[in-house]
Design a protein around this motif. Structure first.
Motif, PDB file in Angstrom:
ATOM      1  N   UNK A 169       0.439  -1.178   0.081  1.00  0.00           N
ATOM      2  CA  UNK A 169       0.060  -0.138   0.013  1.00  0.00           C
ATOM      3  C   UNK A 169       0.847   1.576   0.136  1.00  0.00           C
ATOM      4  N   UNK A 170       2.471   1.319  -0.372  1.00  0.00           N
ATOM      5  CA  UNK A 170       2.913   2.387  -0.097  1.00  0.00           C
ATOM      6  C   UNK A 170       2.785   3.079  -1.252  1.00  0.00           C
ATOM      7  N   UNK A 171       3.235   4.166  -2.094  1.00  0.00           N
ATOM      8  CA  UNK A 171       3.023   4.581  -3.279  1.00  0.00           C
ATOM      9  C   UNK A 171       4.235   4.618  -4.149  1.00  0.00           C
ATOM     10  N   UNK A 172       3.948   4.238  -5.341  1.00  0.00           N
ATOM     11  CA  UNK A 172       4.292   3.222  -6.384  1.00  0.00           C
ATOM     12  C   UNK A 172       5.466   4.242  -7.666  1.00  0.00           C
ATOM     13  N   UNK A 173       4.383   5.603  -7.517  1.00  0.00           N
ATOM     14  CA  UNK A 173       3.970   5.874  -8.980  1.00  0.00           C
ATOM     15  C   UNK A 173       6.285   5.982  -9.522  1.00  0.00           C
ATOM     16  N   UNK A 174       6.788   6.434  -8.727  1.00  0.00           N
ATOM     17  CA  UNK A 174       8.277   6.337  -9.429  1.00  0.00           C
ATOM     18  C   UNK A 174       8.614   5.740  -9.004  1.00  0.00           C
ATOM     19  N   UNK A 175       8.586   4.580  -8.703  1.00  0.00           N
ATOM     20  CA  UNK A 175       9.191   2.651  -9.292  1.00  0.00           C
ATOM     21  C   UNK A 175       8.381   1.825  -9.445  1.00  0.00           C
ATOM     22  N   UNK A 199      12.274  15.408  -9.047  1.00  0.00           N
ATOM     23  CA  UNK A 199      12.796  16.446  -8.831  1.00  0.00           C
ATOM     24  C   UNK A 199      12.370  16.920  -7.334  1.00  0.00           C
ATOM     25  N   UNK A 200      11.110  16.677  -7.221  1.00  0.00           N
ATOM     26  CA  UNK A 200      10.356  16.486  -6.017  1.00  0.00           C
ATOM     27  C   UNK A 200      11.107  15.651  -4.543  1.00  0.00           C
ATOM     28  N   UNK A 201      11.461  15.105  -5.375  1.00  0.00           N
ATOM     29  CA  UNK A 201      12.177  13.766  -3.755  1.00  0.00           C
ATOM     30  C   UNK A 201      13.354  14.821  -3.623  1.00  0.00           C
ATOM     31  N   UNK A 202      14.189  15.182  -4.232  1.00  0.00           N
ATOM     32  CA  UNK A 202      15.430  15.857  -4.219  1.00  0.00           C
ATOM     33  C   UNK A 202      16.067  17.126  -4.153  1.00  0.00           C
TER      34      UNK A 202
END
Length: 379
Positions: A305-311, A374-377
């Motif tokens: 149930x974790x966010x997975x868009x980037x992955x 970019x949002x993460x870093x």
């Protein structure tokens, strides 16, 4: 952090691999060459409830998660990618019913979908709604106790042998997007077949263009809330099957190349004794392992149930490109025979290229990955 599969997952992987190697691979070249539908293979997968792999046992499924799905899809894709895609897309339709359908719909459809006795196909893409599905032109208007659907869908994989198409249609104005799309289970006989393409890849299972002309669909076959189907679709993560298919092709290309170059001799020694080629085989193995790890990470995040868009975007880009690169190298290292249908590798290359487009083109996933990076870093 444990990178080892559980005993249960290893057993499932072994079971799927044995099926793929004994029931699919020996027929793969013939099925592809003759563009013959793999009916017996899919029926056998249904008998073993692979068609309900991720469905609850309550409805006849096997109750597995997405990690198990990608393990099975890798094995099937290594043998014949269109078999894997047909099964995965069918499971995607069943999952939408299981998650958002009514109790009556679950009881009516899911037990037979788990055994592939009722087959689902996905009707989402259109001529002018490729990467941006919200530009679809198919509409559904209230009509008495149901809805009247007009429009078309294309790239409807396995339509010719399906029973129902999970059809997405606009039920509200564009100003309400994305809350203006509703899903319906429409029987295949309600459609007209407009065109069956001759394609570079996935030849045994066709993905035609089909149309609906003022077709009445009862409200009991609406799946989910009115106007919320597009949003709800974002909560379904069976799309991890696409990078899993890439892993399967990349691995098969590597295995075939190692076997061929070890056996093939020139200048008094096997091709695999040449340092340059050995290094390339190592590079192919790197691609397989990296693609598999990224795909398993995306599936595991979805299961938790974790966010997975980037992955997911990272896995999709990497695994499908790994399939293309490994298949291309396999053809090259097989030499002239790699261009013939006597070997599997030319099919790997054709099927791999499709995966960089299916499930959203890689360019779109690169945009997603870049934005999230970019949002993460960003400080």
């Amino acid at each position: 952090m444990d990178f080892a599969l559980t005993e249960h997952r290893r057993a499932l992987q072994s079971e799927a691999r044995e099926f793929a190697e004994t029931e699919i691979r020996p027929r793969a070249i013939e099925l592809d060459r003759e563009e013959a539908y793999p009916e017996e293979i899919l029926d056998a997968l249904g008998d073993q409830r692979y068609a309900g792999l991720t469905l609850p046992e309550t409805y006849g499924g096997r109750g597995e998660g997405l990690v198990e799905l990608v393990l099975v899809i890798e094995e099937l894709s290594a043998a014949l990618m269109p078999v894997a895609s047909t099964l995965a897309l069918h499971l995607g339709v069943a999952t939408v019913i299981e998650r958002f359908g009514t109790d009556a719909q679950r009881e009516r459809f899911l037990p037979e979908m788990a055994t592939f006795d009722t087959v689902g196909a996905l009707g989402l893409s259109e001529e002018n709604a490729g990467s941006n599905k919200l530009e679809m032109g198919t509409t559904a208007e209230r009509d008495g106790d149901g809805w009247r659907l007009d429009g078309h869908k294309q790239w409807v994989t396995n339509f010719l042998d399906a029973d129902y198409v999970l059809t997405y249609a606009k039920t509200g104005p564009d100003a309400d997007a994305p809350h203006n799309v509703t899903a319906f289970l429409v029987p295949t006989e309600a459609f007209d077949v407009d065109r069956v393409w001759e394609t570079l890849a996935a030849r045994p299972v066709k993905s035609p263009r089909v149309s609906l002309d003022s077709v009445h669909v009862p409200d009991e076959q609406r799946v989910g809330e009115v106007g919320e189907a597009y949003v709800q679709r974002g909560e379904i993560h069976t799309g991890v099957n696409v990078p899993a298919r890439g892993v399967g092709i990349a691995r098969a290309a590597l295995a075939d190349t190692v076997a061929y170059t070890t056996e093939r001799e020139q200048y008094g020694r096997s091709l695999s004794e040449n340092q340059g080629l050995r290094w390339e085989l190592g590079k192919m193995a790197e691609r397989v392992d990296a693609a598999r790890l990224l795909t398993l990470r995306a599936a595991d995040r979805a299961d938790r149930g974790a966010e997975m868009g980037r992955a997911f975007s990272m896995a999709k880009i990497n695994a499908t490109q790994a399939a293309v690169d490994n298949a291309n190298d396999a053809v090259q290292f097989h030499g002239g025979v790699g261009h013939t249908t006597d070997h599997h590798v030319e099919r790997y290359l054709r099927d791999a290229k499709l995966l960089t487009i299916a499930g959203g083109p890689n360019e779109g996933h690169k945009d997603t990955l870049a934005a999230e990076t970019i949002a993460d870093y960003s400080p």
